[in-house]
Design a protein around this motif. Structure first.
Motif, PDB file in Angstrom:
ATOM      1  N   ASP A  43      10.738 -19.553  13.884  1.00 44.67           N
ATOM      2  CA  ASP A  43      10.173 -20.291  15.001  1.00 44.67           C
ATOM      3  C   ASP A  43       9.285 -19.357  15.814  1.00 44.67           C
ATOM      4  O   ASP A  43       9.737 -18.651  16.714  1.00 44.67           O
ATOM      5  N   GLY A  44       8.015 -19.311  15.448  1.00 41.55           N
ATOM      6  CA  GLY A  44       7.084 -18.428  16.131  1.00 41.55           C
ATOM      7  C   GLY A  44       7.351 -16.961  15.892  1.00 41.55           C
ATOM      8  O   GLY A  44       7.131 -16.131  16.793  1.00 41.55           O
ATOM      9  N   VAL A  45       7.817 -16.623  14.707  1.00 38.93           N
ATOM     10  CA  VAL A  45       8.097 -15.222  14.372  1.00 38.93           C
ATOM     11  C   VAL A  45       6.768 -14.477  14.222  1.00 38.93           C
ATOM     12  O   VAL A  45       5.906 -14.870  13.426  1.00 38.93           O
ATOM     13  N   ARG A  46       6.609 -13.394  14.964  1.00 35.49           N
ATOM     14  CA  ARG A  46       5.362 -12.634  14.948  1.00 35.49           C
ATOM     15  C   ARG A  46       5.557 -11.325  14.200  1.00 35.49           C
ATOM     16  O   ARG A  46       6.505 -10.589  14.469  1.00 35.49           O
ATOM     17  N   VAL A  47       4.672 -11.088  13.243  1.00 30.78           N
ATOM     18  CA  VAL A  47       4.712  -9.832  12.487  1.00 30.78           C
ATOM     19  C   VAL A  47       3.299  -9.265  12.421  1.00 30.78           C
ATOM     20  O   VAL A  47       2.322 -10.024  12.310  1.00 30.78           O
ATOM     21  N   PRO A  48       3.160  -7.957  12.502  1.00 34.31           N
ATOM     22  CA  PRO A  48       1.826  -7.360  12.421  1.00 34.31           C
ATOM     23  C   PRO A  48       1.257  -7.465  11.017  1.00 34.31           C
ATOM     24  O   PRO A  48       1.989  -7.599  10.031  1.00 34.31           O
ATOM     25  N   ASP A  49      -0.049  -7.418  10.931  1.00 31.94           N
ATOM     26  CA  ASP A  49      -0.706  -7.494   9.622  1.00 31.94           C
ATOM     27  C   ASP A  49      -0.281  -6.340   8.719  1.00 31.94           C
ATOM     28  O   ASP A  49      -0.360  -6.455   7.492  1.00 31.94           O
ATOM     29  N   ALA A  50       0.202  -5.259   9.305  1.00 31.08           N
ATOM     30  CA  ALA A  50       0.683  -4.124   8.514  1.00 31.08           C
ATOM     31  C   ALA A  50       1.911  -4.490   7.689  1.00 31.08           C
ATOM     32  O   ALA A  50       2.303  -3.750   6.787  1.00 31.08           O
ATOM     33  N   ARG A  51       2.522  -5.636   8.001  1.00 31.58           N
ATOM     34  CA  ARG A  51       3.681  -6.093   7.218  1.00 31.58           C
ATOM     35  C   ARG A  51       3.300  -7.207   6.236  1.00 31.58           C
ATOM     36  O   ARG A  51       4.184  -7.815   5.638  1.00 31.58           O
ATOM     37  N   ARG A  52       2.023  -7.487   6.095  1.00 33.70           N
ATOM     38  CA  ARG A  52       1.592  -8.387   5.019  1.00 33.70           C
ATOM     39  C   ARG A  52       1.556  -7.590   3.727  1.00 33.70           C
ATOM     40  O   ARG A  52       0.987  -6.499   3.668  1.00 33.70           O
ATOM     41  N   THR A  95       0.848  -1.193   0.000  1.00 36.75           N
ATOM     42  CA  THR A  95       0.000   0.000   0.000  1.00 36.75           C
ATOM     43  C   THR A  95       0.885   1.246   0.000  1.00 36.75           C
ATOM     44  O   THR A  95       2.095   1.176   0.263  1.00 36.75           O
ATOM     45  N   LYS A  96       0.285   2.375  -0.287  1.00 38.82           N
ATOM     46  CA  LYS A  96       1.036   3.629  -0.264  1.00 38.82           C
ATOM     47  C   LYS A  96       1.617   3.875   1.127  1.00 38.82           C
ATOM     48  O   LYS A  96       2.755   4.345   1.263  1.00 38.82           O
ATOM     49  N   GLU A  97       0.855   3.537   2.162  1.00 37.97           N
ATOM     50  CA  GLU A  97       1.334   3.723   3.530  1.00 37.97           C
ATOM     51  C   GLU A  97       2.534   2.814   3.807  1.00 37.97           C
ATOM     52  O   GLU A  97       3.516   3.242   4.433  1.00 37.97           O
ATOM     53  N   GLN A  98       2.465   1.579   3.358  1.00 41.22           N
ATOM     54  CA  GLN A  98       3.592   0.660   3.550  1.00 41.22           C
ATOM     55  C   GLN A  98       4.832   1.138   2.806  1.00 41.22           C
ATOM     56  O   GLN A  98       5.945   1.110   3.340  1.00 41.22           O
ATOM     57  N   ARG A  99       4.639   1.568   1.570  1.00 36.87           N
ATOM     58  CA  ARG A  99       5.795   2.034   0.790  1.00 36.87           C
ATOM     59  C   ARG A  99       6.410   3.260   1.448  1.00 36.87           C
ATOM     60  O   ARG A  99       7.644   3.372   1.539  1.00 36.87           O
ATOM     61  N   SER A 100       5.587   4.176   1.935  1.00 34.55           N
ATOM     62  CA  SER A 100       6.112   5.391   2.571  1.00 34.55           C
ATOM     63  C   SER A 100       6.866   5.064   3.854  1.00 34.55           C
ATOM     64  O   SER A 100       7.882   5.688   4.168  1.00 34.55           O
ATOM     65  N   GLU A 101       6.394   4.052   4.587  1.00 37.70           N
ATOM     66  CA  GLU A 101       7.018   3.719   5.864  1.00 37.70           C
ATOM     67  C   GLU A 101       8.315   2.941   5.698  1.00 37.70           C
ATOM     68  O   GLU A 101       9.303   3.209   6.398  1.00 37.70           O
ATOM     69  N   PHE A 102       8.334   1.971   4.787  1.00 41.41           N
ATOM     70  CA  PHE A 102       9.461   1.033   4.740  1.00 41.41           C
ATOM     71  C   PHE A 102      10.436   1.248   3.582  1.00 41.41           C
ATOM     72  O   PHE A 102      11.637   0.993   3.734  1.00 41.41           O
ATOM     73  N   LEU A 103       9.943   1.682   2.421  1.00 39.67           N
ATOM     74  CA  LEU A 103      10.804   1.693   1.234  1.00 39.67           C
ATOM     75  C   LEU A 103      12.018   2.628   1.321  1.00 39.67           C
ATOM     76  O   LEU A 103      13.120   2.244   0.897  1.00 39.67           O
ATOM     77  N   PRO A 104      11.884   3.852   1.822  1.00 35.91           N
ATOM     78  CA  PRO A 104      13.060   4.738   1.819  1.00 35.91           C
ATOM     79  C   PRO A 104      14.283   4.142   2.497  1.00 35.91           C
ATOM     80  O   PRO A 104      15.402   4.232   1.975  1.00 35.91           O
ATOM     81  N   ALA A 105      14.089   3.493   3.645  1.00 32.75           N
ATOM     82  CA  ALA A 105      15.224   2.878   4.340  1.00 32.75           C
ATOM     83  C   ALA A 105      15.754   1.687   3.562  1.00 32.75           C
ATOM     84  O   ALA A 105      16.964   1.424   3.537  1.00 32.75           O
ATOM     85  N   MET A 106      14.868   0.936   2.909  1.00 31.47           N
ATOM     86  CA  MET A 106      15.287  -0.233   2.144  1.00 31.47           C
ATOM     87  C   MET A 106      16.060   0.150   0.895  1.00 31.47           C
ATOM     88  O   MET A 106      17.004  -0.537   0.487  1.00 31.47           O
ATOM     89  N   LEU A 107      15.697   1.267   0.282  1.00 30.93           N
ATOM     90  CA  LEU A 107      16.322   1.659  -0.977  1.00 30.93           C
ATOM     91  C   LEU A 107      17.578   2.493  -0.791  1.00 30.93           C
ATOM     92  O   LEU A 107      18.499   2.416  -1.614  1.00 30.93           O
ATOM     93  N   GLY A 108      17.632   3.303   0.252  1.00 31.49           N
ATOM     94  CA  GLY A 108      18.780   4.185   0.384  1.00 31.49           C
ATOM     95  C   GLY A 108      19.264   4.405   1.792  1.00 31.49           C
ATOM     96  O   GLY A 108      20.067   5.304   2.045  1.00 31.49           O
ATOM     97  N   GLY A 109      18.800   3.558   2.716  1.00 28.62           N
ATOM     98  CA  GLY A 109      19.155   3.747   4.117  1.00 28.62           C
ATOM     99  C   GLY A 109      20.201   2.798   4.644  1.00 28.62           C
ATOM    100  O   GLY A 109      20.336   2.635   5.862  1.00 28.62           O
TER     101      GLY A 109
END
Length: 390
Positions: free
Chosen positions: A222-231, A111-125
């Motif tokens: 092994d029981g790794v928990r991630v929020p639905d916001a990371r689906r 989503t746009k919110e996911q891209r805004s939150e995570f992509l900048p650090a992944m691409l250039g951080g």
């Protein structure tokens, strides 16, 4: 020995910006990558500082939107950058390709919110990514994967084992494909898992024939928990997301293969021009000249094939068949060219004093990763004749 290996490949780039970018890459290659490539590969050392430098220089987000910190470059340009990196050291070129693959699901299906939150650090951080699809019992048959994610309210709990993960154990984030529903392709979803997630661990790195500087390891969840916001994408869309990423990733492998082949040809040209037998350069003998001509022809054909597929992708046209063709042809060509380079160097080609033997060992893995070449033939055949009847 002559200076032929230092002569750069002449490239056709669409913009002045792209030409400046390639000049930057070539400068980095000569200064930071090529001088230490043989020593660091022999020592099995992963050059994390190079990936940090490439991230800071914008080279790890080239084909993604500038809005999120990417380079906004077409695949036609991005792949030629990969080729230059792989020609200097495959660990670097393939690593950049894998990182780009790991970002694909978020960039294309988030989503746009996911891209805004995570992509900048992944691409250039300064972060490094990995892509987790294969499992010990499901390599080519990815739809049979068994890693499972179970939802409990707004959180998913993931359990399973992934195999053959490039950057396994050192990545800062993992794109994980896991089962969330029933059997088959429709029961699969994609998740963005942080590298420091509790319950996430890596096995000891594989002991490999080549690419010793690039860590490849199994990954245990092994029981790794991630929020639905990371689906990423819709629930059950994961297999579609995985295949879309692989189509683009296969072009990255194609470019890397051409880079390794070009490096092998440059070495063979340099050696045969400088080596004298029977009173004249070895490169004067017709049998060897024909080998060099065949090597160069395969490289040029492979380059043309991956660039044509990239242009289709850039135009928003279907390119899956062409991506499979490029991966198949380029990696088979790299195996032939590097084997011939060893032969042209004679006994020297079989020693670690020259990189020909390393090129040959590295080329082999490119016929296997991101879909074996037998799978690529199946993909091409399906496009030509339709699926097999059963």
């Amino acid at each position: 020995m002559t200076d032929r290996a230092a002569q750069p490949v002449e490239r056709r780039l669409p913009t002045e910006e792209a030409r400046d970018l390639l000049a930057l890459v070539r400068e980095m290659v000569q200064r930071d990558i090529a001088p230490r490539a043989a020593e660091e590969e022999d020592a099995g050392r992963f050059p994390r500082e190079l990936f940090t430098l490439m991230s800071e220089s914008g080279l790890l987000g080239l084909p993604y939107d500038e809005e999120y910190g990417g380079g906004g470059q077409p695949y036609e340009v991005y792949l030629q950058v990969l080729e230059e990196l792989a020609a200097a050291r495959l660990t670097v070129g393939l690593g950049a390709s894998v990182h780009t693959l790991a970002c694909h699901a978020l960039a294309s299906f988030g989503t746009k919110e996911q891209r805004s939150e995570f992509l900048p650090a992944m691409l250039g951080g300064g972060l490094l990514g990995a892509y987790c699809l294969s499992e010990p019992s499901s390599g080519s048959d990815a739809a049979s994967l068994t890693t499972r994610a179970v939802r409990d309210g707004g959180t998913w709990t993931i359990n399973g084992t992934k195999a053959w993960i490039t950057h396994g154990g050192i990545a800062d984030f993992y794109t994980v494909i896991a089962r969330t529903g029933g059997e088959g392709a429709r029961g699969i979803s994609a998740f963005l898992v942080p590298g420091d997630a509790e319950g996430l661990s890596a096995a000891a790195p594989e002991r490999k024939m080549g690419m010793k500087g690039s860590p490849t390891a199994g990954l245990h969840l092994d029981g790794v928990r991630v929020p639905d916001a990371r689906r990423l994408g819709e629930e059950g869309q994961g297999f579609t997301i995985a295949l879309a990423a692989l189509d683009s990733g296969r072009l990255g492998i194609s470019a890397c293969a051409v880079g390794v082949a070009q490096a092998a040809l440059d070495l063979a040209l340099d050696f045969t021009a400088g080596r004298r037998q029977f009173g004249r350069p070895v490169s004067d003998f017709q049998g060897l000249r024909f080998m060099l001509a065949d090597m160069a022809t395969q490289i040029e054909a492979g380059r043309a094939l991956y660039l044509e597929a990239a242009r289709l992708r850039d135009a928003g046209l279907p390119f899956s068949k062409q991506a499979a063709m490029a991966k198949l042809f380029c990696t088979d060509a790299a195996m032939r060219v590097t084997t011939d380079a060893v032969q042209l160097l004679g006994g020297y080609g079989y020693t670690a004093d020259f990189p020909a033997e390393r090129f040959m060992r590295e080329a082999k893995v490119l016929q296997i990763v991101e879909g074996t070449n037998q799978i690529q033939r199946m993909v091409v055949a399906r496009h030509l004749a339709g699926p097999e009847s059963s």
